[in-house]
Design an enzyme around this catalytic site. Sequence first.
Site, mmCIF file in Angstrom:
data_model
loop_
_atom_site.group_PDB
_atom_site.id
_atom_site.type_symbol
_atom_site.label_atom_id
_atom_site.label_comp_id
_atom_site.label_asym_id
_atom_site.label_seq_id
_atom_site.Cartn_x
_atom_site.Cartn_y
_atom_site.Cartn_z
ATOM 1 N N HIS A 60 39.867 52.978 41.086
ATOM 2 C CA HIS A 60 40.868 51.085 41.256
ATOM 3 C C HIS A 60 40.336 51.489 43.124
ATOM 4 O O HIS A 60 39.724 52.167 43.472
ATOM 5 C CB HIS A 60 42.074 52.001 41.598
ATOM 6 C CG HIS A 60 43.469 50.211 41.840
ATOM 7 N ND1 HIS A 60 43.031 49.414 41.363
ATOM 8 C CD2 HIS A 60 43.466 49.733 42.624
ATOM 9 C CE1 HIS A 60 44.014 48.157 41.760
ATOM 10 N NE2 HIS A 60 43.846 49.044 42.326
ATOM 11 N N ASP A 65 47.127 44.789 47.730
ATOM 12 C CA ASP A 65 45.836 44.827 46.304
ATOM 13 C C ASP A 65 46.354 43.138 45.414
ATOM 14 O O ASP A 65 47.711 43.346 44.649
ATOM 15 C CB ASP A 65 46.995 46.513 45.553
ATOM 16 C CG ASP A 65 45.831 46.621 44.506
ATOM 17 O OD1 ASP A 65 45.416 45.914 43.667
ATOM 18 O OD2 ASP A 65 46.491 47.604 43.512
ATOM 19 N N CYS A 115 39.720 44.830 39.413
ATOM 20 C CA CYS A 115 40.158 45.132 40.409
ATOM 21 C C CYS A 115 39.086 44.632 42.191
ATOM 22 O O CYS A 115 38.997 43.734 42.428
ATOM 23 C CB CYS A 115 40.904 46.744 40.920
ATOM 24 S SG CYS A 115 39.196 47.431 39.841
#
Lengths: 305, 651
Positions: B445, B461, B401
């Site tokens: 995250h 995202d 991420c």
Amino acid sequence: MNDDFESIVRQISSVLLGKEVQVRLALTCLFARGHLLIEDLPGIGKTTLAKVLAKCLGMEFQRIQFTSDMLPGDILGVSIFDQNAAAFHFHPGPVFTQVLLADEINRATPKTQSALLEAMEEQQVTIEGETRALAKPFFVVATQNPLEHSGTFPLPESQLDRFLMRIQLGYPDRAAEKKILQGVGAQSILEDMNTCQMHDSVLNIQAKISQVHASDTFIDYLQDIIAFTRTSPHFYVGLSPRAGLALQQAARSWAHLHGRDYMVPEDLQVVLPWVTGHRLRSRAEGMEIPRNKLMELFAQVPVPL
Amino acid sequence: MMKMPPPHKTLLPILFALVVAILPHIVRLPLWIIFWCAGMWGYQVGTLKSGWPGPGIVLRRILTGIGIAGLLLTYTTRLGPDAYLGLLAIMAALKPFEMLSHRDRMITVFLAYFIVITSLFQSETLAITLYMFVSVGITTAVLVRINDPEGRFSNNLKLSGVIMAQAMPLMAVLFLLFPRIQGSLFGLSLMGGAKSGFSDSMSPGSVSMLVENDAVAFRAEFDGWIPPPELRYWRGIVFENFDGRKWSMERQTPETTGLLSGSQAAAYTINLEPHQGRWLFALEMPSQIPRSAILFTDNTLRSRRPVFKTLRYSLSSNTRYDAGTEDPDHLLRLTRLPEALNPQAIELAKEITQTAGGVDEKIDRILQFFEAGGFVYTLQPPRLGRHPVDDFLFKSKKGYCEHYASAFAVMMRAVGIPARIVGGYLGGERNPYGNFLVVRQNDAHVWVEVWHPDRGWLRVDPTAVVAPERITGGMEEALGQTGLMRKYFGGISNLMDQIRFGWEAISAGFSAWFQGYSYEQQRALLEKIGITADNWTSSLKALAILLLILVVATAGAIAFIVLKPNSRKPDAIRKHYTLFSEKLDRAGLTRKPGMGPLDYAAYASKNRPDLTRRIMEITDLYIGLRYQGHPSKTALADFIKKIREFKPVIK
């Protein structure tokens, strides 16, 4: 049952007829290292009881007839100057014996009385600065005449406390008296009497009695009894801690002589009137409480379960 | 003078208590201290069993010196709780060598207590708390033992249990009333280092450290609706500055009324595990915030004090939210990139979006690049060089991420779209035994927020494009591990899940009710009983008063029991002898209160010769129990049995 004890009781009772309870109590008192006060009329057998006890247990016996002109030296002994030896020589008095019969103790002056009572308490006498130990065992049987009061010095309560038990002999019953009259329990027997067969010495028995177990429950009961004399309105003053110890010692002795190495409430109940009779007074009359009344009162104290 | 008990009666139990106390600390202690303890204790067992010579006073002093020197070398200037624990461990290892007196043994046992207490510096999870109870129980049993070395250890344990049970009411009172100190105890940072959470900046690798940690970050209890996995974005921190390598926080200003309006609200309460920082987590975007939180202009929440203890707070969020407003100057800053760094990435972004029309299309094109670019989601990415974004996009193409968010944000800024990075947690496991989610450190995250001129801040995202499983199934699914687990351990795994969920549910309750009991809850409780506690000193006063009442009441109760005259407890002997006399009473043989047992037996036997044998048996047993010195073990049982069987026929 303690066989030695039973045979002694039998043997003494064959001389002193019809007085088995008093014999047992007198022996209990002796083995408890206590001293005995007998309060009764003359001619009932007080002297016989003391004599037969001494004889049966193989102990030395002395007798003092108390009179008003008696001095402490007459009991304890005196030092007399011996001209040949050019020194004082001590002549021991009658107190240097094992069984001492102090007849009519209330006739002597308080000074003389206290000389004996001190000897009883301390197990030793001090004469002219020298301390002399008394015999072991040392057992005093004192007698008092309850009726004659003129010219007597009644023992004060504090002195009465020195006696573990006080008993009365009382008249013999008809059957016993008949035997006396027939000459069965005569003095002649006393003379011929042998020492009783015993497996243990008096001192050893006394030592064993101190070992008799007092359980918590027993002590609870004893304390309840003592507390009762202190709180009940019937009594002028309650029992002292010394009286409590005396009660326990007497009960121990009774239990041992009856074959137990522990005490049950009955042991205490038996000795109770004899140990407390001369220590308690009624609050209402200030007089001593008759034995029946005393037993009735103590029966009110419940035995702890 | 106390008699010295033989060492084997006390040494082994003391060593046992020490080992039990130190066990939960093994991971925190440096390896050499563990070997040190094991060696010393092993040698002490040797002196006992095989008669090895113990060290003399000089050697003991040298060992102490070595231990302290080692400690100083290990911890240097970081004299935090870990260093104190190390010192305790070193001393606890040496002390049994000189257990010469009773006092020495007591001190050693107290060392064990101290070691147990240090567990509280570490964590207050349910498991550790339960273990501490066991450990205190064992240590107390050993304390009982050194004072009663001849007894059996099971009896020592029993007494220890009784003592602990007796301490429970006091414990409850102290728990409820002892002042909850606002802030940390003694101003100490209790953790050795940052165990969890985020820091003020994000550099490559910082999130992957969290991912290896499956500790609970927080638990969220929902009132009603729980948002689906794809909406479980827990916002914590926003990074706006980028220096080409590292993203860091901007100094924001608190916002007073800037809550965004929206719809699809979820109301929930969070039990946040301590993380030493001040940030609080909230679902995007918070719509109602707790009093203890401060809202910042970037829609993040912060606690007024660092979170040193479990913190419980309630809030609600709108999972669909409207655009806010933003200062144009600020937005301009969010399009800046450091010069001469990552030139290829900037070039690429411009190239891809050359033909795109609006902002939406630009975002889509770049996302498509990530989707089709052959990127791999992995937690073990290769090291990146001086131009980390370029290296990632064109060389390694492997990352998680952080890499995707960073690269995406850089590319957004390259084409003039304001972008920033949001850090927090994604997901959360729903526990079937309660309406709550458990969010773990490995749910950490980061994602990107871009400014859309019409729609305001948009959450984008990029990781979702590369590894969509990460969004719906969590980390394990994304890495393809659970699949394997399920394949090989299907049945067991299910059962394990059940146990785990159950344990989680209990832990959540523990956390909510015990750890989350804070100053605010205590104040509410005190107000209920009529004490207004404005600060912790007034709750200290309330505690003092209640403790005084407790002490007086206890003393009174003891005095009542002890001083009550002639209080004879009805015991079994008394009870049954009474029963016996009642049975005889019904047969007409009443016992007078002043009658002793022998007289009563004689009286009863005389009147009922048929019962003599049994009456005598019972009376003998009774006298044995009550008046003889040492009744036999079976006497009481015999006595009770005989009385139960005693049924005099009433004539």
